[in-house]
Design an enzyme around this catalytic site. Structure first.
Site, PDB file in Angstrom:
ATOM      1  N   SER A  28       0.824  -1.214   0.000  1.00 53.92           N
ATOM      2  CA  SER A  28       0.000   0.000   0.000  1.00 53.92           C
ATOM      3  C   SER A  28       0.858   1.264   0.000  1.00 53.92           C
ATOM      4  O   SER A  28       0.325   2.373   0.012  1.00 53.92           O
ATOM      5  CB  SER A  28      -0.923   0.004   1.218  1.00 53.92           C
ATOM      6  OG  SER A  28      -0.186  -0.158   2.409  1.00 53.92           O
ATOM      7  N   ASN A 115      -1.718  -2.457  13.139  1.00 50.75           N
ATOM      8  CA  ASN A 115      -3.180  -2.328  13.133  1.00 50.75           C
ATOM      9  C   ASN A 115      -3.669  -1.108  13.907  1.00 50.75           C
ATOM     10  O   ASN A 115      -4.529  -0.361  13.423  1.00 50.75           O
ATOM     11  CB  ASN A 115      -3.825  -3.607  13.685  1.00 50.75           C
ATOM     12  CG  ASN A 115      -3.527  -4.802  12.801  1.00 50.75           C
ATOM     13  OD1 ASN A 115      -2.977  -4.652  11.717  1.00 50.75           O
ATOM     14  ND2 ASN A 115      -3.888  -6.000  13.267  1.00 50.75           N
ATOM     15  N   THR A 160     -40.584  26.245  -8.889  1.00 54.97           N
ATOM     16  CA  THR A 160     -40.879  24.903  -8.390  1.00 54.97           C
ATOM     17  C   THR A 160     -41.157  24.092  -9.657  1.00 54.97           C
ATOM     18  O   THR A 160     -41.685  24.633 -10.640  1.00 54.97           O
ATOM     19  CB  THR A 160     -42.114  24.861  -7.460  1.00 54.97           C
ATOM     20  OG1 THR A 160     -43.245  25.313  -8.202  1.00 54.97           O
ATOM     21  CG2 THR A 160     -41.929  25.735  -6.225  1.00 54.97           C
ATOM     22  N   HIS A 161     -40.749  22.843  -9.638  1.00 49.89           N
ATOM     23  CA  HIS A 161     -40.856  21.998 -10.843  1.00 49.89           C
ATOM     24  C   HIS A 161     -40.122  22.619 -12.039  1.00 49.89           C
ATOM     25  O   HIS A 161     -40.470  22.337 -13.187  1.00 49.89           O
ATOM     26  CB  HIS A 161     -42.318  21.734 -11.234  1.00 49.89           C
ATOM     27  CG  HIS A 161     -43.178  21.324 -10.081  1.00 49.89           C
ATOM     28  ND1 HIS A 161     -43.408  20.010  -9.733  1.00 49.89           N
ATOM     29  CD2 HIS A 161     -43.847  22.072  -9.155  1.00 49.89           C
ATOM     30  CE1 HIS A 161     -44.191  19.962  -8.668  1.00 49.89           C
ATOM     31  NE2 HIS A 161     -44.465  21.203  -8.297  1.00 49.89           N
ATOM     32  N   SER A 282     -14.912  25.256 -27.137  1.00 50.87           N
ATOM     33  CA  SER A 282     -15.055  23.963 -27.795  1.00 50.87           C
ATOM     34  C   SER A 282     -13.975  23.857 -28.863  1.00 50.87           C
ATOM     35  O   SER A 282     -13.581  24.845 -29.466  1.00 50.87           O
ATOM     36  CB  SER A 282     -16.441  23.877 -28.426  1.00 50.87           C
ATOM     37  OG  SER A 282     -16.432  22.943 -29.479  1.00 50.87           O
ATOM     38  N   LYS A 288     -18.723  28.527 -28.808  1.00 47.80           N
ATOM     39  CA  LYS A 288     -19.065  27.970 -27.492  1.00 47.80           C
ATOM     40  C   LYS A 288     -18.243  28.528 -26.337  1.00 47.80           C
ATOM     41  O   LYS A 288     -17.055  28.760 -26.463  1.00 47.80           O
ATOM     42  CB  LYS A 288     -18.867  26.442 -27.518  1.00 47.80           C
ATOM     43  CG  LYS A 288     -19.888  25.676 -28.323  1.00 47.80           C
ATOM     44  CD  LYS A 288     -21.298  25.751 -27.726  1.00 47.80           C
ATOM     45  CE  LYS A 288     -21.467  24.818 -26.558  1.00 47.80           C
ATOM     46  NZ  LYS A 288     -21.493  23.425 -26.936  1.00 47.80           N
ATOM     47  N   ASN A 290     -18.204  27.085 -22.546  1.00 45.92           N
ATOM     48  CA  ASN A 290     -18.823  26.049 -21.721  1.00 45.92           C
ATOM     49  C   ASN A 290     -18.562  26.263 -20.227  1.00 45.92           C
ATOM     50  O   ASN A 290     -17.444  26.584 -19.846  1.00 45.92           O
ATOM     51  CB  ASN A 290     -18.293  24.673 -22.127  1.00 45.92           C
ATOM     52  CG  ASN A 290     -18.651  24.337 -23.563  1.00 45.92           C
ATOM     53  OD1 ASN A 290     -19.713  24.721 -24.044  1.00 45.92           O
ATOM     54  ND2 ASN A 290     -17.753  23.655 -24.248  1.00 45.92           N
ATOM     55  N   GLU A 295     -19.881  22.150 -14.314  1.00 49.51           N
ATOM     56  CA  GLU A 295     -20.174  20.827 -14.873  1.00 49.51           C
ATOM     57  C   GLU A 295     -19.296  19.744 -14.239  1.00 49.51           C
ATOM     58  O   GLU A 295     -19.759  18.656 -13.895  1.00 49.51           O
ATOM     59  CB  GLU A 295     -19.928  20.815 -16.388  1.00 49.51           C
ATOM     60  CG  GLU A 295     -20.994  21.532 -17.188  1.00 49.51           C
ATOM     61  CD  GLU A 295     -20.640  21.524 -18.670  1.00 49.51           C
ATOM     62  OE1 GLU A 295     -21.165  20.665 -19.387  1.00 49.51           O
ATOM     63  OE2 GLU A 295     -19.825  22.366 -19.088  1.00 49.51           O
ATOM     64  N   TYR A 322      -9.065  -6.636  12.959  1.00 44.58           N
ATOM     65  CA  TYR A 322      -8.501  -6.091  11.724  1.00 44.58           C
ATOM     66  C   TYR A 322      -8.483  -7.146  10.624  1.00 44.58           C
ATOM     67  O   TYR A 322      -8.141  -8.304  10.855  1.00 44.58           O
ATOM     68  CB  TYR A 322      -7.064  -5.590  11.963  1.00 44.58           C
ATOM     69  CG  TYR A 322      -6.409  -5.114  10.671  1.00 44.58           C
ATOM     70  CD1 TYR A 322      -6.591  -3.818  10.212  1.00 44.58           C
ATOM     71  CD2 TYR A 322      -5.655  -5.991   9.882  1.00 44.58           C
ATOM     72  CE1 TYR A 322      -6.035  -3.389   9.018  1.00 44.58           C
ATOM     73  CE2 TYR A 322      -5.092  -5.574   8.685  1.00 44.58           C
ATOM     74  CZ  TYR A 322      -5.287  -4.274   8.252  1.00 44.58           C
ATOM     75  OH  TYR A 322      -4.744  -3.861   7.069  1.00 44.58           O
ATOM     76  N   GLN A 327      -7.165  -2.133   4.226  1.00 43.21           N
ATOM     77  CA  GLN A 327      -6.161  -1.370   3.485  1.00 43.21           C
ATOM     78  C   GLN A 327      -6.815  -0.615   2.312  1.00 43.21           C
ATOM     79  O   GLN A 327      -6.307   0.395   1.850  1.00 43.21           O
ATOM     80  CB  GLN A 327      -5.083  -2.321   2.969  1.00 43.21           C
ATOM     81  CG  GLN A 327      -3.953  -1.639   2.242  1.00 43.21           C
ATOM     82  CD  GLN A 327      -2.755  -2.548   2.095  1.00 43.21           C
ATOM     83  OE1 GLN A 327      -2.086  -2.873   3.052  1.00 43.21           O
ATOM     84  NE2 GLN A 327      -2.497  -2.994   0.868  1.00 43.21           N
ATOM     85  N   LYS A 330      -8.093   3.506   2.067  1.00 39.87           N
ATOM     86  CA  LYS A 330      -7.309   4.744   1.893  1.00 39.87           C
ATOM     87  C   LYS A 330      -7.634   5.487   0.600  1.00 39.87           C
ATOM     88  O   LYS A 330      -7.859   6.695   0.615  1.00 39.87           O
ATOM     89  CB  LYS A 330      -5.819   4.450   1.914  1.00 39.87           C
ATOM     90  CG  LYS A 330      -5.414   3.483   2.984  1.00 39.87           C
ATOM     91  CD  LYS A 330      -4.620   4.028   4.059  1.00 39.87           C
ATOM     92  CE  LYS A 330      -4.485   3.024   5.192  1.00 39.87           C
ATOM     93  NZ  LYS A 330      -5.255   1.765   5.140  1.00 39.87           N
TER      94      LYS A 330
HETATM   95  N1  ARG Z   1      -1.067  -1.360   5.218  1.00 37.90           N
HETATM   96  C1  ARG Z   1      -1.991  -1.821   6.187  1.00 37.90           C
HETATM   97  C2  ARG Z   1      -3.316  -1.079   6.036  1.00 37.90           C
HETATM   98  O1  ARG Z   1      -3.367  -0.149   5.336  1.00 37.90           O
HETATM   99  C3  ARG Z   1      -1.439  -1.592   7.555  1.00 37.90           C
HETATM  100  C4  ARG Z   1      -1.912  -2.587   8.559  1.00 37.90           C
HETATM  101  C5  ARG Z   1      -1.388  -3.905   8.203  1.00 37.90           C
HETATM  102  N2  ARG Z   1      -1.600  -4.859   9.247  1.00 37.90           N
HETATM  103  C6  ARG Z   1      -1.438  -6.148   9.011  1.00 37.90           C
HETATM  104  N3  ARG Z   1      -1.603  -6.933  10.007  1.00 37.90           N
HETATM  105  N4  ARG Z   1      -1.135  -6.621   7.849  1.00 37.90           N
HETATM  106  O2  ARG Z   1      -4.302  -1.452   6.607  1.00 37.90           O
END
Ligand code: ARG
Length: 463
Positions: A28, A115, A160-161, A282, A288, A290, A295, A322, A327, A330
Site C-alpha cells: 500500500s 493495526n 418549483t418543478h 469547444s 461555445k 462552456n 459541470e 482487523y 487497506q 485509503k
Molecule cells: N497497510 C496496512 C493497512 O493499510 C497496515 C496494517 C497492516 N496490518 C497487518 N496486520 N497486515 O491497513
C-alpha cells in the site's frame, strides 16, 4: 538482516513470479505514504510514552526523535526512497529509522502493531484534512454572502418543478445555498468528535502486556481520549464512512449549485455570466463558452458518493478485528478529501465573479405570471375565500396567456370583469417589487430580510 520483514512475502512457499506480483499486489506504500507525517507524529508520541514507562532509555528515545526528524525532512524534500518491499508507509519509515539509528529503531514497535498504528494515522490525517476542507468551505460561504449582499434587491423568478413560481430575490436564492453549507460545516465538525479518539494501545487486537500510558499518548497527539475497546479500535472504519457521507452531502449540494449555474448560463435562461477564466471553449464550435467548472463539480459529486458506497461495502460483514480488507479504505478516502478541497476551492474562487444579468432575470419573472399568488392573496385580503381567489386568478392568467401580457399589464376593467373586489391598488401587489417586499418575515425573500439574514450570517462565520 538489516531491516525488518523484507523476506516476509517472498517465502519459499511461493513461486518467484507470483511472489513478485503478490508483493506489489499487497503493498500500500504507493498510496499510504500520504500519511507519512501522521505516522511519524504517532511514532513520536508512542516513543515518548515508552520512554516514560521505562521501555526505552533516554538515549534511545533521543535517537528515535532525531531519526524520525531526519526522516520527516527527507520525506518533505522528496528525498526519501519508498520501497514496495517494505509494503506500507509504516514499515518503510521503521526500516529507514533502523538504518539510521540501529537497535533503538527496532524497539519503537514495542507494544504497538501496524493495526492500531494505521487506525491512528488515518484519524490524524482526516482530522487535519477536515481543517483544510473547513477553510475552503468558509471561503465559499463568505463569497456567497458578498454576492448575496450585492444582489439583495435583484429580482428573479423562483421556481418549483423548474416552472416559474413566485418572484424571489437573487440574494435570497444565494442565501439558500449558504444555509446548506452551514449544515455541511456543522456535520464536518460533528464527525471530528468521533474521529478524534485514539486507537493506539489496542496493538494488534487485544491490547498489550506492557504497562502503557494511553492517556499520555492521547494527550500528546491531541486526541480527546483513548478508545474504549481494542478490538473495535483496530477494525471499524465507521468514522471514515461517516466522513465520506458528510462529503457526499457537500458534493450533493455543490452539484445542485452547479446545475443551476449551468442552466442560468445557458442562452435559454441567460441569467448569469460565468467569467471566461472559469469556462473553456469547444475544439470544434468557435461560438461555445462552456461552464466547465460547475459541470465538472457536478460530475465529481458522483465520484464522492461512489467512494461512500465503496467504504460501506468494504466494511460490510467484516468479522472482528482487523482484516487486510481495510487497506482498501485509503484510496477512496484520499480521493474524497482531494475532491472536496478542489471543488470547494473552485467554487469559492469563481463565486465572486458570477455576474447577474438583472434585466433578464426580471423579464423572466414577469413572463411567468410570478405574481399570480400575490393576486390571490390580495383577493383574500378583500374578503374572498382562497379557493375562489385561486379560481379568479386562473381566469386572469388565461387572459394574460391568450393576449401575451403579464398580470400587471391587464387593465383594471379587464380584472374587474373577474371580480369586483379588485380596485386600482391591485397594481401595487402585481409588481414584482411589491411581491418580494411583502414576504417580509424571518426566512422570507424581502430584500430587508435578506440583508438581516446576511448580517446574522456574517456574525456566524466571522466575516
Ligand atoms: N497497510 C496496512 C493497512 O493499510 C497496515 C496494517 C497492516 N496490518 C497487518 N496486520 N497486515 O491497513
Amino acid at each position: 538482516m538489516a531491516t525488518i520483514n523484507t523476506e516476509k512475502l517472498s517465502s519459499a512457499r511461493f513461486a518467484e513470479a507470483t511472489n513478485a506480483f503478490v508483493e506489489v499486489f499487497t503493498a500500500s506504500v504507493n498510496f499510504d505514504q500520504r500519511m507519512a507525517q501522521q505516522d511519524i507524529q504517532g511514532s513520536l508520541a508512542h516513543a515518548a510514552m515508552l520512554g516514560k514507562i521505562g521501555i526505552l532509555t533516554e538515549q534511545e528515545l533521543t535517537d528515535i526523535q532525531h531519526g524520525l526528524a531526519q526522516i520527516s525532512g527527507e520525506i518533505e524534500r522528496g528525498e526519501f526512497v519508498w520501497s514496495v518491499k517494505q509494503e506500507d508507509v509504516h514499515m518503510n519509515i521503521e526500516a529507514r529509522l533502523t538504518d539510521l539509528i540501529g537497535i533503538a529503531g527496532k524497539k519503537l514497535h514495542t507494544g504497538r502493531s501496524r493495526n492500531d498504528q494505521v487506525a491512528t494515522d488515518i484519524r490524524l490525517y482526516l482530522r487535519s484534512e477536515i481543517d483544510v476542507i473547513l477553510v475552503q468551505l468558509k471561503r465559499l460561504q463568505i463569497a456567497l454572502l458578498d454576492v448575496a449582499e450585492r444582489e439583495a434587491d435583484t429580482i428573479m423568478p423562483g421556481f418549483t418543478h423548474l416552472q416559474v413560481a413566485q418572484p424571489v430575490t437573487f440574494g435570497h436564492h444565494l442565501m439558500a445555498w449558504f444555509e446548506m453549507l452551514c449544515r455541511d460545516q456543522e456535520r464536518l465538525q460533528d464527525c471530528v468528535k468521533r474521529i478524534n479518539v485514539m486507537p493506539l494501545g489496542a496493538a494488534a487486537l487485544a491490547g498489550t502486556s506492557y504497562p502503557i500510558d494511553r492517556h499520555m499518548t492521547a494527550e500528546l497527539l491531541g486526541f480527546s481520549r483513548p478508545s474504549n475497546n481494542s478490538l473495535d479500535s483496530v477494525s471499524d472504519r465507521d468514522f471514515a464512512i461517516e466522513f465520506a457521507a458528510v462529503g457526499s452531502l457537500i458534493m450533493m449540494h455543490l452539484s445542485r449549485f452547479s446545475e443551476e449555474l449551468v442552466l442560468w448560463a445557458s442562452a435559454q435562461f441567460d441569467f448569469i455570466d460565468i467569467p471566461d477564466a472559469f469556462c473553456t471553449g469547444s475544439s470544434i464550435m468557435p461560438q461555445k463558452k462552456n461552464p466547465d467548472v460547475p459541470e465538472l463539480v457536478r460530475g465529481k459529486s458522483g465520484r464522492v458518493t461512489g467512494h461512500l458506497m465503496s467504504l460501506l461495502m468494504l466494511m460490510k460483514s467484516q468479522p472482528l478485528a482487523y482484516n487486510k480488507d481495510n487497506q482498501e479504505d485509503k484510496e477512496p478516502l484520499f480521493d474524497t478529501v482531494d475532491t472536496l478541497i478542489n471543488c470547494l476551492r473552485a467554487f469559492a474562487d469563481m463565486m465572486p465573479h458570477i455576474k447577474a444579468k438583472h434585466e433578464n432575470m426580471y423579464a423572466s419573472a414577469k413572463r411567468g405570471f410570478a405574481t399570480a399568488t400575490d393576486l390571490a392573496d390580495y383577493l383574500v385580503r378583500k374578503g374572498m375565500a382562497f379557493r375562489d381567489a385561486h379560481e379568479v386568478v386562473g381566469q386572469a392568467v388565461r387572459l394574460g396567456l391568450n393576449s401575451g401580457r403579464d398580470l400587471s399589464e391587464l387593465t383594471l376593467e379587464e380584472m374587474q370583469g373577474f371580480s369586483l373586489s379588485i380596485s386600482a391598488d391591485v397594481f401595487d401587489v402585481l409588481k414584482l417589487e411589491g411581491s418580494v417586499a411583502a414576504r417580509n418575515h424571518i426566512g422570507g425573500t424581502a430584500p430587508e430580510q435578506v440583508r438581516k439574514a446576511i448580517a446574522v450570517a456574517r456574525v456566524l462565520v466571522g466575516s
